[in-house]
Write a protein that holds these residues in place. Sequence first.
Motif, short mmCIF file in Angstrom:
data_model
loop_
_atom_site.label_atom_id
_atom_site.label_comp_id
_atom_site.label_asym_id
_atom_site.label_seq_id
_atom_site.Cartn_x
_atom_site.Cartn_y
_atom_site.Cartn_z
N SER A 18 115.47 81.56 90.08
CA SER A 18 115.56 81.45 88.63
C SER A 18 116.78 82.19 88.10
O SER A 18 117.50 81.68 87.23
CB SER A 18 114.30 82.01 87.97
N LYS A 19 117.01 83.38 88.62
CA LYS A 19 118.19 84.14 88.20
C LYS A 19 119.48 83.41 88.56
O LYS A 19 120.44 83.39 87.80
CB LYS A 19 118.19 85.53 88.85
N ALA A 20 119.49 82.79 89.73
CA ALA A 20 120.68 82.07 90.18
C ALA A 20 120.94 80.84 89.30
O ALA A 20 122.09 80.55 88.96
CB ALA A 20 120.53 81.67 91.64
N VAL A 21 119.89 80.12 88.93
CA VAL A 21 120.07 78.95 88.07
C VAL A 21 120.58 79.39 86.70
O VAL A 21 121.51 78.79 86.14
CB VAL A 21 118.75 78.16 87.94
N ILE A 22 120.00 80.45 86.14
CA ILE A 22 120.44 80.95 84.84
C ILE A 22 121.89 81.40 84.91
O ILE A 22 122.69 81.09 84.02
CB ILE A 22 119.51 82.09 84.37
N ALA A 23 122.26 82.13 85.96
CA ALA A 23 123.64 82.61 86.10
C ALA A 23 124.61 81.45 86.26
O ALA A 23 125.71 81.47 85.68
CB ALA A 23 123.74 83.56 87.29
N THR A 24 124.23 80.44 87.02
CA THR A 24 125.11 79.29 87.22
C THR A 24 125.34 78.54 85.91
O THR A 24 126.49 78.22 85.56
CB THR A 24 124.52 78.35 88.28
N VAL A 25 124.28 78.29 85.17
CA VAL A 25 124.41 77.57 83.91
C VAL A 25 125.19 78.39 82.89
O VAL A 25 126.07 77.87 82.20
CB VAL A 25 123.01 77.19 83.37
N PHE A 26 124.90 79.68 82.80
CA PHE A 26 125.59 80.55 81.86
C PHE A 26 127.08 80.66 82.21
O PHE A 26 127.95 80.57 81.34
CB PHE A 26 124.93 81.93 81.84
N TRP A 39 137.93 87.01 80.34
CA TRP A 39 136.87 86.03 80.10
C TRP A 39 136.68 85.13 81.33
O TRP A 39 135.56 84.90 81.79
CB TRP A 39 137.25 85.19 78.88
N MET A 40 137.78 84.62 81.86
CA MET A 40 137.71 83.72 83.02
C MET A 40 137.21 84.45 84.26
O MET A 40 136.47 83.87 85.06
CB MET A 40 139.08 83.10 83.29
N SER A 41 137.59 85.70 84.42
CA SER A 41 137.13 86.47 85.58
C SER A 41 135.63 86.68 85.54
O SER A 41 134.93 86.48 86.55
CB SER A 41 137.84 87.83 85.63
N ILE A 42 135.12 87.07 84.39
CA ILE A 42 133.68 87.30 84.26
C ILE A 42 132.93 85.98 84.40
O ILE A 42 131.91 85.90 85.12
CB ILE A 42 133.37 88.00 82.93
N ALA A 43 133.41 84.93 83.74
CA ALA A 43 132.74 83.64 83.81
C ALA A 43 132.74 83.10 85.24
O ALA A 43 131.71 82.61 85.72
CB ALA A 43 133.43 82.65 82.88
N GLY A 44 133.86 83.21 85.91
CA GLY A 44 133.94 82.74 87.29
C GLY A 44 133.04 83.52 88.23
O GLY A 44 132.38 82.95 89.11
N ARG A 45 132.99 84.83 88.04
CA ARG A 45 132.14 85.66 88.91
C ARG A 45 130.66 85.36 88.70
O ARG A 45 129.90 85.25 89.67
CB ARG A 45 132.42 87.14 88.64
N VAL A 46 130.25 85.20 87.45
CA VAL A 46 128.85 84.88 87.17
C VAL A 46 128.49 83.51 87.74
O VAL A 46 127.45 83.34 88.39
CB VAL A 46 128.57 84.94 85.64
N PHE A 47 129.39 82.53 87.52
CA PHE A 47 129.13 81.19 88.03
C PHE A 47 129.05 81.19 89.56
O PHE A 47 128.12 80.62 90.14
CB PHE A 47 130.23 80.23 87.58
#
Length: 132
Positions: A60-68, A102-110
């Motif tokens: 669930s955490k992985a799905v949420i992180a991927t979508v976010f 922004w891109m670094s954080i977004a890429g890392r979370v994804f």
Amino acid sequence: MTTSPNAPMTSPTRRDLTAENALPYVPPGSGRTSSTDPGRSRTESSKQEWDRDSELSLMSKAVIATVFGLALLVAAFAVIGRLGGWAADYGTILVYLAFFLWMSIAGRVFWWGADTLIAEFKKKSNTVGDRR
């Protein structure tokens, strides 16, 4: 207004706390009650303990992180054409540094979410093959 170096401290903070007379640290939700809180019983504190079953699963955490993370990346790509105007208005270094962050954080979370999902699917597919 000058004060004497020998004048007593008038700070509202107590400075005479030592290890002997300091209160013990009791983490929240630990189930332990402080010795200074006699009104709380053991049953009251156990109601506030951490419940492992209420936590989200890793999937669930992985799905949420991927979508976010994907949403953050889409938002960044949607405004990429405006970066030049923002750089002219607010400064090149500030705008591109913020965009990079922004891109670094977004890429890392994804990628954390995507890697976790891929690992979970591989683990499940390996166990399905073992049953045959």
